[in-house]
Design a protein around this motif. Structure first.
Motif, PDB file in Angstrom:
ATOM      1  N   LEU B  28       0.002  -1.305   0.271  1.00  0.00           N
ATOM      2  CA  LEU B  28      -0.360  -0.112   0.217  1.00  0.00           C
ATOM      3  C   LEU B  28       0.407   0.921  -0.165  1.00  0.00           C
ATOM      4  CD1 LEU B  28      -2.459  -1.156   2.562  1.00  0.00           C
ATOM      5  CD2 LEU B  28      -2.771  -0.917  -0.120  1.00  0.00           C
ATOM      6  N   SER B  55      -6.496  -6.310   8.384  1.00  0.00           N
ATOM      7  CA  SER B  55      -6.250  -6.731   6.439  1.00  0.00           C
ATOM      8  C   SER B  55      -5.058  -5.711   6.309  1.00  0.00           C
ATOM      9  CB  SER B  55      -7.651  -6.011   6.598  1.00  0.00           C
ATOM     10  OG  SER B  55      -7.484  -4.685   6.990  1.00  0.00           O
ATOM     11  N   GLY B  78      -1.423  -4.783   3.207  1.00  0.00           N
ATOM     12  CA  GLY B  78      -2.843  -4.813   3.217  1.00  0.00           C
ATOM     13  C   GLY B  78      -3.742  -5.480   2.141  1.00  0.00           C
ATOM     14  N   LEU B  79      -4.538  -5.627   2.192  1.00  0.00           N
ATOM     15  CA  LEU B  79      -5.972  -6.529   1.586  1.00  0.00           C
ATOM     16  C   LEU B  79      -6.715  -4.963   0.864  1.00  0.00           C
ATOM     17  CD1 LEU B  79      -6.793  -9.162   3.886  1.00  0.00           C
ATOM     18  CD2 LEU B  79      -5.486  -9.021   2.125  1.00  0.00           C
ATOM     19  N   ARG B  80      -7.090  -5.186  -0.396  1.00  0.00           N
ATOM     20  CA  ARG B  80      -7.328  -4.372  -0.826  1.00  0.00           C
ATOM     21  C   ARG B  80      -9.154  -4.723  -1.121  1.00  0.00           C
ATOM     22  NH1 ARG B  80      -3.227  -2.868  -3.200  1.00  0.00           N
ATOM     23  NH2 ARG B  80      -2.182  -0.790  -3.365  1.00  0.00           N
ATOM     24  N   ARG B  81     -10.319  -4.136  -1.274  1.00  0.00           N
ATOM     25  CA  ARG B  81     -11.464  -5.319  -1.406  1.00  0.00           C
ATOM     26  C   ARG B  81     -12.305  -3.305  -1.927  1.00  0.00           C
ATOM     27  NH1 ARG B  81     -13.626  -1.900   2.282  1.00  0.00           N
ATOM     28  NH2 ARG B  81     -12.000  -0.889   3.028  1.00  0.00           N
ATOM     29  N   PRO B  82     -13.122  -4.233  -3.328  1.00  0.00           N
ATOM     30  CA  PRO B  82     -14.335  -3.326  -3.615  1.00  0.00           C
ATOM     31  C   PRO B  82     -14.570  -2.316  -3.397  1.00  0.00           C
ATOM     32  CG  PRO B  82     -14.592  -4.965  -4.325  1.00  0.00           C
ATOM     33  CD  PRO B  82     -14.196  -5.447  -2.856  1.00  0.00           C
ATOM     34  N   THR B  83     -14.597  -0.841  -2.848  1.00  0.00           N
ATOM     35  CA  THR B  83     -16.187   0.636  -2.724  1.00  0.00           C
ATOM     36  C   THR B  83     -15.164   1.483  -3.904  1.00  0.00           C
ATOM     37  OG1 THR B  83     -13.494   1.518  -1.994  1.00  0.00           O
ATOM     38  CG2 THR B  83     -13.795   0.476  -0.733  1.00  0.00           C
ATOM     39  N   TRP B  84     -16.565   2.477  -3.106  1.00  0.00           N
ATOM     40  CA  TRP B  84     -16.636   3.649  -3.791  1.00  0.00           C
ATOM     41  C   TRP B  84     -15.018   3.936  -4.127  1.00  0.00           C
ATOM     42  CZ3 TRP B  84     -15.064   9.094  -3.158  1.00  0.00           C
ATOM     43  CH2 TRP B  84     -15.634   9.649  -3.961  1.00  0.00           C
ATOM     44  N   SER B  85     -15.295   4.814  -6.012  1.00  0.00           N
ATOM     45  CA  SER B  85     -14.080   4.768  -6.491  1.00  0.00           C
ATOM     46  C   SER B  85     -13.602   6.167  -6.596  1.00  0.00           C
ATOM     47  CB  SER B  85     -13.041   4.493  -6.910  1.00  0.00           C
ATOM     48  OG  SER B  85     -13.677   3.711  -8.226  1.00  0.00           O
ATOM     49  N   ASP B  86     -12.766   6.821  -7.272  1.00  0.00           N
ATOM     50  CA  ASP B  86     -12.918   8.131  -8.494  1.00  0.00           C
ATOM     51  C   ASP B  86     -11.616   8.890  -7.471  1.00  0.00           C
ATOM     52  OD1 ASP B  86     -14.217  10.108 -10.025  1.00  0.00           O
ATOM     53  OD2 ASP B  86     -13.933  11.166  -8.340  1.00  0.00           O
ATOM     54  N   THR B  87     -11.349   9.129  -8.931  1.00  0.00           N
ATOM     55  CA  THR B  87     -10.328   9.903  -9.362  1.00  0.00           C
ATOM     56  C   THR B  87     -10.333  11.099  -9.371  1.00  0.00           C
ATOM     57  OG1 THR B  87      -9.090   8.146 -10.733  1.00  0.00           O
ATOM     58  CG2 THR B  87      -7.438   9.911 -10.525  1.00  0.00           C
ATOM     59  N   HIS B 186      -1.875   2.497  -5.663  1.00  0.00           N
ATOM     60  CA  HIS B 186      -3.264   2.649  -5.649  1.00  0.00           C
ATOM     61  C   HIS B 186      -3.974   1.167  -6.614  1.00  0.00           C
ATOM     62  CE1 HIS B 186      -2.815   6.284  -3.957  1.00  0.00           C
ATOM     63  NE2 HIS B 186      -2.561   6.860  -5.556  1.00  0.00           N
TER      64      HIS B 186
END
Lengths: 236, 236
Positions: B28, B55, B78-87, B186
């Protein structure tokens, strides 16, 4: 997400270096990794000058509580000397501090009430009916309350003074906590005043449970005091 | 100012974490503090999982050579998991990679020849008669040579692929070395390609012997791979 204000943890770690008789130079950078929660009660900070050069010194630190490492950090101190200088970034547009009203702050989180905040942009999450926001930029005039002259520990805490950017974007409370914070100091801060400084922050990318934040802290007369970055965990 | 390419040092430290059987999750963030020079020859990396949560995992590292600490680092996995995203940020303007000619690189520094570089902006320091520049921004398409699929170690090295910003501003060689480098990742980078990525960097403030640099690394199709920051010492 249940620890104290991350800024005070960072400032406390920097204080351990500043107060160490082995220190040479002024703070140049600090990185703090928030590894676990810190509870009310005693804790131990171990600060090690891992390498001392002629003009710079590299420190490694741990904050331990109940036999577990809660925070790790590195600090670089060094001697500044006059060189060519230039600032490529500009302070965000803002009216003079005294023309921006002081924002009433909520009871929770408690740490906010240690600051006098005058929001110029992106403070809507503190309103009664916050809405989603198309950008994550927040700009405010801010100082300690009660006011006191700015030093590197206060500036370190101020580099984490922004509520999580995800809350501004989504317009609601979101569980979030800083994973790693880095602040670069651009001045020796002597002498300083107790006047508000101009602080601005934005996220660059949100996704997969994390976002990054870039921040700038400016003196009232438009000089860069610090630039700061952090990686933040969130649960939406 | 006499050590190897800082990017390879950072990548080597990250490799120590990636190869450690105790590791959980993907990289991360990494912060590397360049405490002293590293000479050709053996060195030892000690990597300690200071704190392992459900995590996330916080690592502290040292690189030791001849009984002296040459580099310190911290890594968060760390473990990533799906969330809201925006760039919120956008890639810099650039023609497609294949339309930008490969820049001939100098003999020195040697590390540059491990990269294929296609400068879009701010590569003038590599010209025969460099001139002072009004901004410090450099943008280039870049990949390893020989080409290989991008992984987190390669991306870490690429986050330090920019020659010192002070040289672009002053239009001449300036002794400079990274003091502290932080890169936030990212994406999990799986699968990836060996195509060039778009890299851009700029300084925010120069003064009193130091400047800070902010960098972004983008995939060819415009996704943010990493954001990175560093504090650099210079002697003008």
């Amino acid at each position: 997400m249940v620890g104290p204000f991350g800024g005070i943890t960072a400032a406390t770690l920097l204080r351990a270096v500043i107060d160490d008789p082995r220190r040479i130079g002024e703070p140049l950078s600090i990185t703090v990794n928030y590894a676990g929660p810190i509870a009310d009660g005693p804790f131990t900070i171990d600060a090690i000058p891992a390498r001392t050069n002629r003009s710079t010194q590299h420190w490694t630190l741990t904050l331990t509580q109940h036999d577990a490492i809660a925070t790790t950090a590195t600090v670089v101190t060094g001697l500044r000397r006059p060189t060519w200088s230039d600032t490529e970034i500009a302070p965000p547009a803002a009216p003079p501090a005294d023309e921006v009203p002081i924002t009433p702050l909520p009871e929770y989180p408690a740490w906010m009430r240690n600051y006098e905040m005058r929001f110029v942009e992106g403070g809507e999450i503190l309103s009664a009916t916050p809405q989603p926001h198309t950008t994550s930029t927040t700009t405010l005039w801010v100082r300690d309350t009660p006011a006191r002259p700015l030093d590197h520990t206060a500036l370190t805490a101020l580099s984490d003074v922004f509520f999580p950017r995800i809350m501004l974007r989504l317009g609601r409370f979101v569980a979030a906590s800083t994973v790693s914070l880095t602040t670069y100091f651009h001045t020796d801060l002597s002498p300083t005043s107790d006047r508000p400084i101009l602080a601005t922050a934005r996220a660059q990318h949100f996704g997969n449970g994390y976002f990054d934040q870039s921040a700038q802290l400016w003196s009232e007369d438009g000089k860069p005091l610090a630039t700061s970055h952090q990686l933040v965990y969130f649960k939406d």
